[in-house]
Design a protein around this motif. Structure first.
Motif, mmCIF file in Angstrom:
data_model
loop_
_atom_site.group_PDB
_atom_site.id
_atom_site.type_symbol
_atom_site.label_atom_id
_atom_site.label_comp_id
_atom_site.label_asym_id
_atom_site.label_seq_id
_atom_site.Cartn_x
_atom_site.Cartn_y
_atom_site.Cartn_z
ATOM 1 N N GLY A 187 15.622 63.418 34.441
ATOM 2 C CA GLY A 187 14.178 63.941 34.453
ATOM 3 C C GLY A 187 13.116 62.659 35.417
ATOM 4 O O GLY A 187 12.287 62.928 35.505
ATOM 5 N N LYS A 188 14.032 61.738 35.976
ATOM 6 C CA LYS A 188 13.090 60.722 36.703
ATOM 7 C C LYS A 188 13.610 60.556 38.250
ATOM 8 O O LYS A 188 15.023 60.498 38.109
ATOM 9 N N VAL A 189 12.795 60.446 39.028
ATOM 10 C CA VAL A 189 13.358 60.231 40.350
ATOM 11 C C VAL A 189 12.468 58.894 40.871
ATOM 12 O O VAL A 189 11.393 58.905 40.746
ATOM 13 N N SER A 190 13.348 58.119 41.291
ATOM 14 C CA SER A 190 12.760 56.770 42.170
ATOM 15 C C SER A 190 13.169 56.918 43.654
ATOM 16 O O SER A 190 14.129 57.294 44.128
ATOM 17 N N MET A 191 11.971 56.816 44.224
ATOM 18 C CA MET A 191 11.933 57.019 45.698
ATOM 19 C C MET A 191 11.381 56.000 46.497
ATOM 20 O O MET A 191 9.998 55.862 46.216
ATOM 21 N N TYR A 192 11.697 55.585 47.641
ATOM 22 C CA TYR A 192 11.037 54.582 48.410
ATOM 23 C C TYR A 192 10.996 55.149 49.986
ATOM 24 O O TYR A 192 11.815 55.627 50.327
ATOM 25 N N THR A 222 7.735 65.128 47.139
ATOM 26 C CA THR A 222 7.189 64.492 45.793
ATOM 27 C C THR A 222 6.631 65.740 45.009
ATOM 28 O O THR A 222 6.688 65.823 43.773
ATOM 29 N N ARG A 223 5.421 66.629 45.672
ATOM 30 C CA ARG A 223 5.023 67.584 44.994
ATOM 31 C C ARG A 223 6.059 68.583 44.471
ATOM 32 O O ARG A 223 5.853 69.159 43.156
ATOM 33 N N ARG A 274 9.225 70.636 39.790
ATOM 34 C CA ARG A 274 10.406 71.151 38.926
ATOM 35 C C ARG A 274 10.812 70.247 37.773
ATOM 36 O O ARG A 274 11.639 70.449 37.141
ATOM 37 N N GLY A 275 9.662 69.461 37.473
ATOM 38 C CA GLY A 275 9.867 68.654 36.111
ATOM 39 C C GLY A 275 10.008 67.285 36.217
ATOM 40 O O GLY A 275 10.313 66.469 34.980
#
Length: 462
Positions: free
Chosen positions: A20-25, A50-51, A56-57
């Motif tokens: 349920g979580k995305v970490s993006m750099y 990102t949008r 997608r939750g």
């Protein structure tokens, strides 16, 4: 959901480290000048990503750094006769203005290199302790490239091929010509920070390794950037980070395509280099965004007058469908359009196919406005909702269609007067005069549309 991974050179199922979580750099700008079209491509590409992930939750922690200390910054500040801080603050403010005009949402965090000097020094110390880096007699600190066994894996390069084919600076202080700098000793009068190796400043590559791990941890989901960063920048990030932590640095690497101008590489030497503000001074920002979204994020984009003209025509079709209908989700039913939109976006964020879905939906909306007006509000709401995921439909339809952000050759009052003259001519059965007025306005890009409610107009640059 599948995402193309530059590291493995294939699409892979996307499973974040934490459900349920995305970490993006994403590598951000070096703030010594105004942002150019290549920066706009990266900004918009990862804004759409990102949008959509949020749609997608997923809870997305999007980190995009700012490099605010660098050789180019030192040189430009000296040329301008201003302080480094004055230059970088001015350019950061301009960057924020540019991205806001392109409807790019701010990242979750925007760390600056100068705010992480302590983290950078600590990582370099770890690399020295582990034998991956060494301090040279001149006060610089270098990374031992050959010590990292998998160096070159992101770009599928062999070390010996790099040595023979690359233009490597000759530096007697390096153990190996391929070694790269982690810490630069300050020259007299230069901006600097105190370190165990003397006064200096960080190298470019180590900044991103330190900032990304500080903000997202030793391993995170997605690392993105422009097409020119895979080598050496991202290759060096992998080497530094994985040597320091002993862990996989990034699970998925993503890179946006290049921007070409009239099918040529954008370059100051070719005279085809455009800043974002150069472009937005002459073109509607949403048209520019549409052009950037219309190509898949990994594909190159060709910027030209013709491509912008086509982008405006395409966006006009969508806005025309939304005109004269009040969007409403009341009595909505399950739609195959949303399902197909999700399917194509789940396939490596395929925005060209997503736009194709929007155009099909717009065609149905146009039919509904004529044949089933009770269905039009629901269809309009769905079109606006899906378009918003791509960062589109940021204006009222009439505002866009009348081109209020462009240099329309006549004022609204002048156009209204011409329309009144045409109505009077038609009432007097002087159809030749009415047609002449229509043609006169059309030649200026002002297109009239007659309807039961009256005559409206839109503007298309001639």
């Amino acid at each position: 959901m599948h995402i193309y991974n530059t590291l493995t050179r294939r699409k892979e199922p996307f499973t974040p480290l934490v459900a349920g979580k995305v970490s993006m750099y994403v590598c951000g700008m070096t703030v010594y000048d105004y942002c150019h079209l290549g920066h706009a491509r990266v900004m918009v590409a990862f804004d759409v990503i990102t949008r959509y992930l949020r749609e997608r939750g997923f809870e997305v922690n999007y980190v995009r750094n700012i490099t605010d200390i660098d050789d180019k910054i030192l040189k430009r500040a000296d040329e301008n006769g201003e302080s480094i801080l004055a230059l970088t603050e001015r350019m950061i403010a301009a960057m924020h203005e540019d991205e806001a005009r392109l409807f790019v949402l701010p990242p979750s965090h925007e760390p600056r290199a100068t705010g992480h000097i302590g983290d950078i020094v600590a990582m370099i110390e770890t690399l020295i302790e582990k034998g991956y880096a060494y301090a040279a007699d001149n006060g610089d600190v270098y990374y031992r490239v050959r010590k990292f066994a998998s160096y070159g894996k992101l770009n599928n390069r062999q070390l010996d091929d790099m040595r023979s084919g690359a233009r490597v600076d000759i530096d007697v202080n390096k153990e190996d010509p391929l070694d790269f700098v982690l810490w630069k000793a300050a020259k007299p009068g230069e901006a600097h920070w105190v370190s165990p190796w003397g006064n200096g400043r960080p190298g470019w590559h180590i900044e991103c390794s330190a900032m990304s791990t500080c903000c997202l941890g030793d391993t995170f989901d997605i690392h993105g950037g422009g097409p020119d960063l895979t080598f050496p920048h991202h290759e060096n990030e992998i080497a530094q980070s994985e040597a320091a932590t002993g862990k996989t640095y990034v699970n998925t690497w993503m890179h946006a395509g290049a921007v070409r101008v009239n099918q040529e590489k954008m370059s100051k030497s070719l005279g085809n280099f455009f800043t974002i503000r150069d472009v937005l001074a002459e073109h509607d920002p949403e048209v520019v965004r549409f052009l950037l979204v219309a190509s898949h994020y990994r594909s190159p984009i060709n910027y030209s007058v013709d491509s912008l003209t086509e982008a405006r025509k395409s966006l006009t079709r969508l806005y025309t469908a939304l005109q004269d209908v009040e969007a409403s989700v009341a009595n909505s039913t399950a739609s195959t359009y949303s399902e197909r939109f999700t399917q194509v976006m789940d396939d490596d964020f395929n925005t060209p196919e997503a736009l194709a879905v929007l155009f099909e939906l717009a065609r149905e909306l146009n039919r509904a406005k004529q044949e089933k007006p009770e269905e039009a509000p629901r269809l309009a709401a769905e079109l606006k909702q899906l378009g918003a995921i791509l960062g589109l439909f940021q204006q009222a339809p009439l505002t866009f269609l009348q081109g209020t952000q462009l240099a329309i050759p006549l004022s609204e009052s002048q156009i209204d007067a011409k329309i009144a003259q045409r109505i009077a001519a038609k009432a007097n059965k002087d159809f030749a005069q009415a047609d002449a007025i229509r043609d006169e306005l059309a030649a200026l890009g002002i297109i009239l549309k007659d309807a039961r409610e009256g005559t409206s107009w839109t503007f298309e640059a001639p």
